[in-house]
Design an enzyme around this catalytic site. Structure first.
Site: not given
Length: 160
Positions: A50-51
């Site tokens: 996600a990052c």
């Protein structure tokens, strides 16, 4: 005993000051962005799914943010060395601040208790702050879901 941290600043509050090491060497501070809007996005860890998606999304729109006169800054508790690898691996164009001591995350109220699989721990809650050219917080996105987030932040930034 539970640690007590400052409350997250609110809309209209003065953005908490910071001065941190950044990717590529050098330092980055709130003063570096004086008199121009700034998006600060806090994320938990370099090179996680996600990052990475979030950072690539902001990089893809960095030209549009630039045209709107808005600067971008990513912040996580990772080291400068980790940031350098992350930037190189994914060709990121956004400066990344290394908040290893979590001073900035605490000041912005994003270092909080989290839980996963029944285990509680302290960590960065994915959050974004839009700071106006007056140094005050114009918008906050808390517990961000990555899909479409960079686009939503850009739309809000264009309204400043």
């Amino acid at each position: 005993m539970t640690e007590v941290f400052p409350v997250q600043p609110g809309i209209g509050d003065k953005a908490p000051d910071f001065d941190l090491p950044r990717d590529g060497g050098g330092r980055v501070s709130l003063a570096d962005f004086a008199a121009r809007p700034l998006v600060i996005y806090f994320y938990p860890k370099d090179d996680t799914t996600a990052c990475t998606t979030e950072s690539i999304s902001f990089t893809a729109l960095s030209g549009e943010f630039g045209k709107a006169g808005v600067a971008l800054l990513g912040v996580s508790p990772d080291t400068v060395k980790s940031h350098d690898k992350f930037v190189k691996k994914h060709a990121l164009s956004i400066p990344l601040a290394a908040d290893e001591e979590k001073t900035m995350a605490i000041a912005y109220g994003v270092w909080r208790e989290k839980s996963m699989y029944g285990r509680t721990y302290m960590g960065v809650v994915r959050s974004t702050f839009l700071i106006g050219s007056d140094g005050r917080i114009a918008r906050i996105w808390d517990k961000v879901k990555v899909a479409g987030h960079a686009e939503a932040v850009l739309a809000a930034a264009k309204e400043l």
